[in-house]
Design a protein around this motif. Structure first.
Motif, mmCIF file in Angstrom:
data_model
loop_
_atom_site.group_PDB
_atom_site.id
_atom_site.type_symbol
_atom_site.label_atom_id
_atom_site.label_comp_id
_atom_site.label_asym_id
_atom_site.label_seq_id
_atom_site.Cartn_x
_atom_site.Cartn_y
_atom_site.Cartn_z
ATOM 1 N N ILE A 205 58.951 33.820 50.934
ATOM 2 C CA ILE A 205 58.563 34.648 49.632
ATOM 3 C C ILE A 205 57.188 34.259 48.978
ATOM 4 O O ILE A 205 56.331 35.111 48.688
ATOM 5 N N LEU A 206 57.066 33.015 49.030
ATOM 6 C CA LEU A 206 55.534 32.466 48.523
ATOM 7 C C LEU A 206 54.609 33.203 49.409
ATOM 8 O O LEU A 206 53.274 33.700 48.885
ATOM 9 N N SER A 207 54.765 33.237 50.779
ATOM 10 C CA SER A 207 53.565 33.673 51.514
ATOM 11 C C SER A 207 53.555 35.115 51.488
ATOM 12 O O SER A 207 52.152 35.763 51.539
ATOM 13 N N ALA A 208 54.630 35.916 51.095
ATOM 14 C CA ALA A 208 54.522 37.321 50.808
ATOM 15 C C ALA A 208 53.657 37.428 49.719
ATOM 16 O O ALA A 208 53.121 38.634 49.360
ATOM 17 N N ILE A 209 53.751 36.710 48.500
ATOM 18 C CA ILE A 209 52.909 36.836 47.253
ATOM 19 C C ILE A 209 51.673 36.540 47.560
ATOM 20 O O ILE A 209 50.787 37.243 47.159
ATOM 21 N N PHE A 210 51.363 35.512 48.150
ATOM 22 C CA PHE A 210 49.825 35.057 48.331
ATOM 23 C C PHE A 210 48.937 35.873 49.412
ATOM 24 O O PHE A 210 47.920 35.612 49.305
ATOM 25 N N LEU A 211 49.609 36.487 50.416
ATOM 26 C CA LEU A 211 48.945 36.847 51.491
ATOM 27 C C LEU A 211 48.074 38.085 50.949
ATOM 28 O O LEU A 211 46.826 38.044 51.453
ATOM 29 N N PRO A 212 48.322 38.801 50.202
ATOM 30 C CA PRO A 212 47.638 40.000 49.757
ATOM 31 C C PRO A 212 46.325 39.442 48.715
ATOM 32 O O PRO A 212 45.256 40.136 49.077
ATOM 33 N N SER A 247 49.485 39.811 41.588
ATOM 34 C CA SER A 247 50.379 38.584 41.652
ATOM 35 C C SER A 247 51.645 38.723 40.636
ATOM 36 O O SER A 247 52.501 38.360 41.238
ATOM 37 N N LEU A 248 51.522 39.335 39.401
ATOM 38 C CA LEU A 248 52.590 39.228 38.517
ATOM 39 C C LEU A 248 53.758 40.321 39.013
ATOM 40 O O LEU A 248 54.959 40.163 39.107
ATOM 41 N N VAL A 249 52.952 41.471 40.006
ATOM 42 C CA VAL A 249 53.903 42.534 40.270
ATOM 43 C C VAL A 249 54.723 41.758 41.533
ATOM 44 O O VAL A 249 55.908 41.973 41.656
ATOM 45 N N LEU A 250 54.216 41.316 42.470
ATOM 46 C CA LEU A 250 54.535 40.508 43.575
ATOM 47 C C LEU A 250 55.706 39.568 43.379
ATOM 48 O O LEU A 250 56.951 39.167 43.878
ATOM 49 N N SER A 251 55.249 38.506 42.151
ATOM 50 C CA SER A 251 56.198 37.611 41.829
ATOM 51 C C SER A 251 57.533 38.094 41.205
ATOM 52 O O SER A 251 58.464 37.705 41.509
#
Length: 264
Positions: A205-212, A247-251
């Motif tokens: 999940i963290l990788s999916a958030i920070f990858l973009p 970041s807020l949207v993905l989180s």
């Protein structure tokens, strides 16, 4: 050493003097050699003790390792039975002690107070395997002894069958302890795998958030002309705002997904 009324074969004498000899039964013309190797707890460690007997129709002898001499059994089968019964009682006590140790270890494990589980489990497993192996071989040897002397005069068939039953019960008890250890290991493996899976899922999940975000940083970090917002005085603020918003949207999406995953 005591002078025996019959001559002991050289190889049998070596077996008698060997403190590590396994349980066995050997027949000679004038006697039968019975060796029972039984497990005992000593200083919180399982040790095997070999008890040798020389038996014929009229008399029996026990080899005392401490005195390094033979001891005459006056009542023959009666005294032999009492000695074996005492030794087997010690085995039962040792197995009961091993069960108590495993139960205490199991309680500590379920309360999450056990550290270095695999090392402790390996020690318990090794000790119990040794107990089971020694008791199983002793039970087979005792059965051979009963079959060899069951037609002898004054043979205490019921008494020696009782010893055999105790040995077989000890064998089943040690097998149950091994099964409990295996179940405990399965529970440990299941718990460990569950923790690993949760950690991997969280990292995903963290990788999916920070990858973009890494992609945006890498894109705007290129040293080329015509870059977006390069001529705008508020270009950096615009990119930073976009990254914060993304970041807020993905989180939020990741948090909602985790809650649905846990509830399901």
């Amino acid at each position: 050493m005591m002078q025996l009324p019959f001559e002991v074969h050289k190889l049998h004498l070596e077996d008698i003097l060997n403190p590590e000899h396994p349980s066995s039964l050997a027949h000679q013309e004038n006697y039968t050699l019975l060796i029972l190797r039984l497990p005992l707890y000593e200083n919180e460690e399982v040790r095997g003790f070999s008890y040798p007997f020389l038996i014929n129709q009229n008399t029996s002898y026990f080899y005392d390792r401490e005195k390094q001499d033979f001891f005459h059994l006056e009542d023959n089968f009666q005294t032999l039975y009492r000695m074996l019964d005492h030794f087997v009682d010690l085995v039962i006590e040792s197995i009961n002690q091993a069960h108590e140790t495993i139960e205490q270890y199991e309680e500590q494990f379920h309360s999450s107070t056990v550290r270095h589980f695999l090392r402790e489990w390996h020690v318990q497993k090794k000790e119990m395997l040794r107990i089971h192996r020694l008791v199983s071989q002793a039970a087979r040897t005792m059965l051979e002894f009963i079959n060899a002397f069951k037609l002898s005069p004054h043979f205490l068939s019921n008494e020696f069958h009782d010893i055999l039953e105790h040995l077989e019960r000890s064998e089943r008890s040690s097998q149950a302890a091994l099964l409990k250890l295996d179940q405990l290991y399965s529970f440990y493996a299941l718990t460990t795998n569950e923790k690993i899976n949760k950690s991997i899922f969280t990292l995903t999940i963290l990788s999916a958030i920070f990858l973009p975000l890494n992609l945006i940083v890498g894109f705007f970090g290129m040293n080329t002309g015509g870059m977006f917002f390069a001529a705008s005085p508020s270009g950096t603020a615009s990119v930073m705002g976009g990254m914060v918003f993304l970041s807020l949207v993905l989180s939020t999406l990741g948090f909602v997904y985790l809650r649905k995953k846990r509830s399901s």
